[in-house]
Write an enzyme that holds these catalytic residues in place. Structure first.
Site, PDB file in Angstrom:
ATOM      1  N   CYS A 163       3.951  -9.793   3.809  1.00  0.00           N
ATOM      2  CA  CYS A 163       4.488  -9.366   2.296  1.00  0.00           C
ATOM      3  C   CYS A 163       4.843  -8.361   1.984  1.00  0.00           C
ATOM      4  CB  CYS A 163       3.330 -10.097   1.438  1.00  0.00           C
ATOM      5  SG  CYS A 163       3.951 -10.657  -0.288  1.00  0.00           S
ATOM      6  N   HIS A 221       2.242 -15.203   3.004  1.00  0.00           N
ATOM      7  CA  HIS A 221       0.920 -14.848   3.461  1.00  0.00           C
ATOM      8  C   HIS A 221       0.305 -15.800   4.574  1.00  0.00           C
ATOM      9  CE1 HIS A 221       0.118 -11.575   0.584  1.00  0.00           C
ATOM     10  NE2 HIS A 221       0.847 -12.195   0.056  1.00  0.00           N
ATOM     11  N   GLU A 236      -1.881 -15.833   6.427  1.00  0.00           N
ATOM     12  CA  GLU A 236      -3.689 -15.590   6.471  1.00  0.00           C
ATOM     13  C   GLU A 236      -4.228 -16.783   5.673  1.00  0.00           C
ATOM     14  OE1 GLU A 236      -1.656 -13.586   4.917  1.00  0.00           O
ATOM     15  OE2 GLU A 236      -2.596 -12.448   3.265  1.00  0.00           O
TER      16      GLU A 236
HETATM   17  N1  GLN Z   1       4.278  -5.837  -4.086  1.00  0.00           N
HETATM   18  C1  GLN Z   1       5.256  -6.684  -3.378  1.00  0.00           C
HETATM   19  C2  GLN Z   1       6.003  -7.814  -4.602  1.00  0.00           C
HETATM   20  O1  GLN Z   1       5.484  -7.995  -5.591  1.00  0.00           O
HETATM   21  C3  GLN Z   1       4.610  -7.295  -2.182  1.00  0.00           C
HETATM   22  C4  GLN Z   1       3.446  -8.339  -2.845  1.00  0.00           C
HETATM   23  C5  GLN Z   1       2.384  -8.980  -2.059  1.00  0.00           C
HETATM   24  O2  GLN Z   1       2.326  -8.060  -0.798  1.00  0.00           O
HETATM   25  N2  GLN Z   1       1.637  -9.776  -2.061  1.00  0.00           N
HETATM   26  O3  GLN Z   1       6.907  -8.151  -4.167  1.00  0.00           O
END
Ligand code: GLN
Length: 548
Positions: free
Chosen positions: A386, A520, A522
Site C-alpha cells: 500500500c 493489503h 496480508e
Molecule cells: N496513505 C496512503 C493512502 O492513503 C496509503 C494507505 C495505506 O498504506 N493503507 O493512499
C-alpha cells in the site's frame, strides 16, 4: 426471521483487558468448525467511535478491512484467520454506530414520538445487530469488547442478557474469559479475581455457563473446583486456557481441555464424533520441525505498537509455514533512518528481506524511501504494501527516472503529484465520487477490488492466475500516465485495475524479488492457506539468507 436452530455463544471478559478474548473466540469457532459446524463470529465494541477507521493505530492497533469494505476491529482478523470465513460489514458494531443509527431514526420520526431510552431502544438495536444477516450458520459467536464492569459495555451486557432470556438456555451459552494470576512470591494461583468478575456479571443478570481461565501455569483440580463452587458453574465447565508457544496451538489445546465438549454438552449436541483437527495438527507439526531462521525487517512508523501490523505479522508467519522455516521480525523505526548520520547498513545488516508496510502521512516517509533504495540497489528481497508501493514508485521516479520533484499529494502541495487523490472512479455500483472535503472515512478506496495481472509477469507466476481480488484501504493512487516511463527503465506495472486506470502492482524483473502492491494481501492470508505473495517472499528471503 432467523434460522430457528442457530445457537449463540456470548463471550465476555473479566478481570483485565488484553486477555486474548478475540483469539479465544476465534479458536473456539475453529474447534466447532472442526466438529463440522458452520460458524460465524461477531464483535461488539463499546467505544463511541463510529468505526475504528479513524482511530490511531498507536492506540487501537490495526484496522481490519473486510471484503465488503468495512473498517473493523482487529479481532475480526483473528476470526478470519482461524475459520477462513470472510467477515462482513454486519459482523462488527460499536456504541458510536448504534447510537448514531438510533438517533438518525429518532430524527426521521421512526419511533413515532416515543421517549428514546437505552432500554429498550439501544438494546433493541443491539439485539437486531446480533440477529442480523444470519443464514445457515449453526453457531454465532458474539464477542463483547472491553471488560465486564466497564460503564460503556453495560447496554451490551443487558442486550445479551435479554437474548439469553428470550431464546432460552438451549440456544444461548455465556462464556466468560477471566484471568487466574500466578503470584510468584507466594507460589500460588489466585481465584479471587475470577470470583469477583463473575459476581459482577451475575449482578447484571448473567450466569456464565463456561469459564475460560487464562493462566500461566496449569490450574490444579482443587482450584478449578473452588472456582466452580464460588462461581456457580460445573467443575468441568472451568476450562484452563494456558499460555501457548504459538497461537496456532490454541485450538488443539482448547479441545484437550474440553472446551468444545462443554459447549456441545450445554446445547445437548451429539458428542460421539471427534472433531477433525488435522489442519491444526499439521500446522503444529510444521512449526515444530521448521528449520533455520530468516529475518524480515519491517520499516514502519508504528513500530512501538506492533498490533498496528497484526495481520502483516501473521501473514509473514504463514509465509514461514509455507517454507517450513522460522521467521523473525526486526522492527525498524523509519524516522531513525532519516537521521543524516545514520548508516543504513547498520540498521539493515543481517536482514534477509525488507517490508515497507501500509502507513499514512509524511513523517518517516523519507526513511522508508531510503530503505527501498537500499533493497533495490543491493538485491535484497523487497515487498511494498500500500503506502510501501506508493513510496517505491517515488523512490524509482526520483532516483532512476530523475523525476526529482515527484511526490504524493498526501504530503502537501506539490508541483509533481505522481501519487494523487483520485476523485472519481468506477465500481460495480457505477461512478463513485469523492473530494478533499469528504470526511476521512469517506475518501478511502475500501474493500475488495479485482486486479488483472500482466501475462508472463512474475506476479502472475506467483498467483498462478490472471485475475485476482484483494482488499484496499487507501486514499491516494499512482498516476497511470507515467507507466511507460517506468517501463523503459525496467520497472513493470504488472497488475492493473480492470479499466487500466489504477496501477495495482509493480515489479522489477531484474531484481531477485522486488514487488509492491497497492492493496493489503496480508488481510487474506490464513495459516492453513498462506497468501502466495508471502510464501514467495519468504522463499526469496530464505534464498537470500543462504547467500550470506
Ligand atoms: N496513505 C496512503 C493512502 O492513503 C496509503 C494507505 C495505506 O498504506 N493503507 O493512499
Amino acid at each position: 426471521m432467523i434460522n430457528s436452530s442457530v445457537k449463540f455463544i456470548f463471550i465476555t471478559g473479566g478481570v483485565v483487558s488484553s486477555l486474548g478474548k478475540g483469539l479465544a473466540s476465534a479458536c473456539l469457532a475453529a474447534v466447532l468448525q472442526a466438529r463440522g459446524y458452520k460458524v460465524r463470529l461477531k464483535k461488539m465494541d463499546p467505544y463511541l467511535n463510529v468505526d475504528p477507521g479513524t482511530m490511531s493505530p498507536y492506540q487501537h492497533g490495526e484496522c481490519y478491512v473486510t471484503d465488503d469494505g468495512a473498517e473493523t476491529d482487529l479481532d475480526l482478523g483473528h476470526y478470519e484467520r482461524f475459520t477462513g470465513v470472510s467477515a462482513k460489514k454486519t459482523d462488527n458494531i460499536t456504541t458510536g454506530r448504534i447510537y448514531s443509527d438510533v438517533i438518525a431514526r429518532e430524527r426521521r420520526g421512526d419511533y413515532l414520538g416515543a421517549t428514546i431510552q437505552v432500554i429498550p431502544h439501544v438494546t433493541d438495536a443491539l439485539k437486531d445487530f446480533i440477529l442480523s444477516d444470519i443464514t445457515n450458520e449453526d453457531f454465532v459467536l458474539c464477542e463483547i469488547g472491553g471488560t465486564v464492569g466497564d460503564i460503556e459495555s453495560l447496554p451490551f451486557i443487558e442486550s445479551i442478557r435479554q437474548l439469553g432470556n428470550e431464546l432460552g438456555k438451549l440456544r444461548t451459552c455465556f462464556l466468560h474469559v477471566t484471568l487466574v494470576p500466578y503470584i510468584k512470591v507466594a507460589g500460588e494461583l489466585k481465584t479471587k479475581p475470577t470470583q469477583h468478575s463473575v459476581k459482577e456479571l451475575q449482578g447484571m443478570g448473567i450466569q456464565p455457563d463456561i469459564l475460560l481461565c487464562r493462566t500461566e501455569i496449569s490450574i490444579p483440580i482443587e482450584q478449578k473446583t473452588k472456582i466452580a463452587l464460588f462461581c456457580n458453574v460445573k467443575p468441568e465447565a472451568v476450562i484452563e486456557a494456558i499460555d501457548a508457544s504459538s497461537i496456532y496451538e490454541v485450538p488443539i489445546s482448547y479441545h484437550k481441555q474440553g472446551l468444545d465438549h462443554q459447549v456441545c454438552k450445554h446445547f445437548n449436541l451429539n458428542l460421539d464424533e471427534k472433531p477433525n483437527l488435522d489442519r491444526w495438527i499439521n500446522i503444529s507439526k510444521i512449526q515444530q520441525s521448521s528449520e533455520g531462521n530468516v529475518v524480515v525487517g519491517i520499516v514502519g512508523k508504528y513500530t512501538s505498537m506492533i498490533d498496528s501490523y497484526k495481520s502483516l505479522i501473521e501473514a509473514i508467519m504463514h509465509g514461514g509455514l509455507a517454507n517450513k522455516t522460522n521467521v523473525s521480525i526486526k522492527w525498524i523505526d523509519s524516522e531513525l533512518l532519516e537521521n543524516k548520520d545514520c548508516s543504513i547498513n547498520d540498521y539493515l545488516k543481517e536482514i534477509n528481506a525488507i517490508i515497507v508496510p501500509g502507513g499514512f502521512g509524511k513523517r518517516g516517509s523519507e526513511g522508508k524511501i531510503k530503505s527501498i533504495k537500499f533493497a533495490r540497489e543491493n538485491n535484497i528481497p523487497f515487498f511494498g504494501i500500500c503506502f510501501g508501493m506508493q513510496l517505491a514508485v517515488l523512490e524509482f521516479a526520483r532516483n532512476v527516472l530523475n523525476f526529482k520533484n515527484a511526490s504524493s499529494s498526501e504530503f502537501g502541495k506539490t508541483s509533481f503529484p505522481l501519487i494523487g487523490l483520485l476523485t472519481e472512479w468506477y465500481t460495480e455500483k457505477g461512478l463513485e465520487k469523492r473530494d478533499v472535503l469528504s470526511n476521512l472515512g469517506g475518501t478511502m478506496r475500501l474493500g475488495s477490488y479485482n486486479c488483472k495481472l500482466i501475462e508472463g509477469s512474475f506476479v502472475e507466476k506467483i498467483y498462478k492466475k490472471n485475475i485476482i481480488s484483494e482488499r484496499h484501504r487507501h486514499r491516494y493512487e499512482v498516476n497511470f500516465k507515467y507507466i511507460d516511463d517506468f517501463k523503459t527503465k525496467g520497472l513493470l506495472f504488472s497488475g492493473m485495475s480492470p479499466d487500466n486506470n489504477l496501477p495495482e502492482i509493480l515489479e522489477l524483473p531484474s531484481h531477485p524479488w522486488f514487488v509492491a502492491v497497492q492493496f493489503h494481501p496480508e488481510l487474506k492470508s490464513r495459516p492453513f492457506d498462506p497468501h502466495p505473495l508471502f510464501s514467495s517472499f519468504i522463499g526469496a528471503a530464505l534464498n537470500q539468507s543462504r547467500l550470506l
